[in-house]
Every structure is written in structure tokens, then in C-alpha cells.
Design a protein around this motif. Structure first.
Motif, PDB file in Angstrom:
ATOM      1  N   ARG A 236     -13.391  68.997 -75.001  1.00 51.28           N
ATOM      2  CA  ARG A 236     -14.103  69.030 -76.279  1.00 51.28           C
ATOM      3  C   ARG A 236     -14.882  67.731 -76.407  1.00 51.28           C
ATOM      4  O   ARG A 236     -14.372  66.656 -76.106  1.00 51.28           O
ATOM      5  N   HIS A 237     -16.117  67.843 -76.874  1.00 51.96           N
ATOM      6  CA  HIS A 237     -16.974  66.671 -77.065  1.00 51.96           C
ATOM      7  C   HIS A 237     -17.655  66.766 -78.416  1.00 51.96           C
ATOM      8  O   HIS A 237     -18.102  67.835 -78.818  1.00 51.96           O
ATOM      9  N   GLU A 238     -17.744  65.636 -79.118  1.00 53.18           N
ATOM     10  CA  GLU A 238     -18.439  65.587 -80.404  1.00 53.18           C
ATOM     11  C   GLU A 238     -19.713  64.779 -80.249  1.00 53.18           C
ATOM     12  O   GLU A 238     -19.691  63.678 -79.699  1.00 53.18           O
ATOM     13  N   GLY A 239     -20.827  65.335 -80.742  1.00 52.04           N
ATOM     14  CA  GLY A 239     -22.113  64.667 -80.662  1.00 52.04           C
ATOM     15  C   GLY A 239     -23.005  65.294 -79.603  1.00 52.04           C
ATOM     16  O   GLY A 239     -22.650  66.286 -78.970  1.00 52.04           O
ATOM     17  N   PHE A 240     -24.169  64.695 -79.415  1.00 53.65           N
ATOM     18  CA  PHE A 240     -25.122  65.176 -78.416  1.00 53.65           C
ATOM     19  C   PHE A 240     -24.500  65.079 -77.030  1.00 53.65           C
ATOM     20  O   PHE A 240     -23.855  64.104 -76.691  1.00 53.65           O
ATOM     21  N   LEU A 241     -24.711  66.114 -76.226  1.00 58.16           N
ATOM     22  CA  LEU A 241     -24.218  66.129 -74.851  1.00 58.16           C
ATOM     23  C   LEU A 241     -25.379  66.560 -73.963  1.00 58.16           C
ATOM     24  O   LEU A 241     -25.934  67.645 -74.137  1.00 58.16           O
ATOM     25  N   ASP A 242     -25.755  65.693 -73.018  1.00 58.47           N
ATOM     26  CA  ASP A 242     -26.918  66.008 -72.183  1.00 58.47           C
ATOM     27  C   ASP A 242     -26.577  67.026 -71.106  1.00 58.47           C
ATOM     28  O   ASP A 242     -25.415  67.304 -70.813  1.00 58.47           O
ATOM     29  N   LYS A 243     -27.625  67.586 -70.517  1.00 58.38           N
ATOM     30  CA  LYS A 243     -27.470  68.658 -69.534  1.00 58.38           C
ATOM     31  C   LYS A 243     -26.666  68.203 -68.325  1.00 58.38           C
ATOM     32  O   LYS A 243     -25.805  68.939 -67.834  1.00 58.38           O
ATOM     33  N   LYS A 244     -26.914  66.993 -67.852  1.00 56.91           N
ATOM     34  CA  LYS A 244     -26.216  66.483 -66.672  1.00 56.91           C
ATOM     35  C   LYS A 244     -24.705  66.475 -66.899  1.00 56.91           C
ATOM     36  O   LYS A 244     -23.936  66.866 -66.017  1.00 56.91           O
ATOM     37  N   ARG A 245     -24.266  66.059 -68.075  1.00 57.01           N
ATOM     38  CA  ARG A 245     -22.831  66.010 -68.367  1.00 57.01           C
ATOM     39  C   ARG A 245     -22.253  67.408 -68.528  1.00 57.01           C
ATOM     40  O   ARG A 245     -21.113  67.659 -68.142  1.00 57.01           O
ATOM     41  N   ILE A 246     -23.013  68.330 -69.089  1.00 55.35           N
ATOM     42  CA  ILE A 246     -22.539  69.709 -69.218  1.00 55.35           C
ATOM     43  C   ILE A 246     -22.365  70.328 -67.830  1.00 55.35           C
ATOM     44  O   ILE A 246     -21.339  70.953 -67.538  1.00 55.35           O
ATOM     45  N   VAL A 247     -23.363  70.135 -66.966  1.00 55.95           N
ATOM     46  CA  VAL A 247     -23.293  70.661 -65.602  1.00 55.95           C
ATOM     47  C   VAL A 247     -22.093  70.059 -64.875  1.00 55.95           C
ATOM     48  O   VAL A 247     -21.397  70.753 -64.124  1.00 55.95           O
TER      49      VAL A 247
END
Length: 125
Positions: free
Chosen positions: A105-116
Motif C-alpha cells: 500500500r502506498h499513499e500519495g503520487f506513485l510514478d510508473k517506474k515504481r508501479i512497474v
């Protein structure tokens, strides 16, 4: 004191405090998606960091179609979802493994690189 006030503002904004609660206008889909790694992004179309993630989510939905589910829920329209998922801040991203267990679980903006990166760790090819 300032922290409590900020939390109160967030709760009021999500409609979780007092008379601010509302009825859901668009019900949340079945989450997690059975048999797929699932990422749920809970935010609002009017929220600036959420807007910044919109194109990322669309890219991910297209790139991972059939391999992972990427779902967006507007908690300002579906206020029950905020309570259902225990949301304190928007945007919040919740990742589920293929068995349906919440794993990150992450709170706040999450960039594409971290999601991948999270998808990779969960075995999404």
C-alpha cells in the motif's frame, strides 16, 4: 495540533466525518480481480496528484491488459470505497497478489517506474 487538523480536513474531504458522508454514485468493481495481480488507485478526478497519475494508469491498463488489473476509484464519487479500503489520504494505491491478498500500500503520487517495479516483484510478466 496541526497534524490533527490536517487529518480532520482529509476526513471531511473524503466525506468520512459527520454529516459529510454521501451515497456512492458509481459502485466499486469487484476487487481484487480474481486470478490477477491487481492495483487499485483510490483518488479523485479533481485531486492534483490524482490527475498526474491518470495518464500513467491508462498506460498501465493498456500495457498490462490480461496480465494485471489496474483500477481507479474516485472516492469523492464513491464515498463508501474510502471506508471499505481504509483510505486516509488520496491518492492511495493498493496492490493485491494473484491470490487476492493485499501485499503493498502506498499513499500519495506513485510514478510508473515504481508501479512497474511492484508488478515485477509480484511476478507480472
Amino acid at each position: 495540533m496541526k497534524k490533527r487538523f490536517t487529518v480532520l480536513l482529509i476526513l471531511v474531504g473524503l466525506g468520512l466525518f459527520g454529516a459529510c458522508g454521501g451515497q456512492a454514485t458509481e459502485p466499486a468493481p469487484e476487487i481484487p480481480v480474481k486470478g490477477l495481480v491487481t492495483m487499485v488507485d483510490l483518488g479523485a478526478h479533481e485531486c492534483i496528484p490524482c490527475k498526474m497519475m491518470e495518464s500513467i494508469l491508462k498506460d498501465l491498463q493498456r500495457e498490462y491488459q490480461g496480465r494485471a488489473a489496474v483500477i481507479f476509484i474516485d472516492v469523492w464519487k464513491d464515498r463508501q470505497a474510502a471506508g471499505r479500503f481504509g483510505i486516509r489520504v488520496i491518492p492511495t494505491q493498493i496492490f493485491y497478489d494473484k491470490e487476492g491478498k493485499e501485499v503493498f500500500r502506498h499513499e500519495g503520487f506513485l510514478d510508473k517506474k515504481r508501479i512497474v517495479h511492484v508488478f515485477d516483484k509480484l511476478g507480472v510478466q
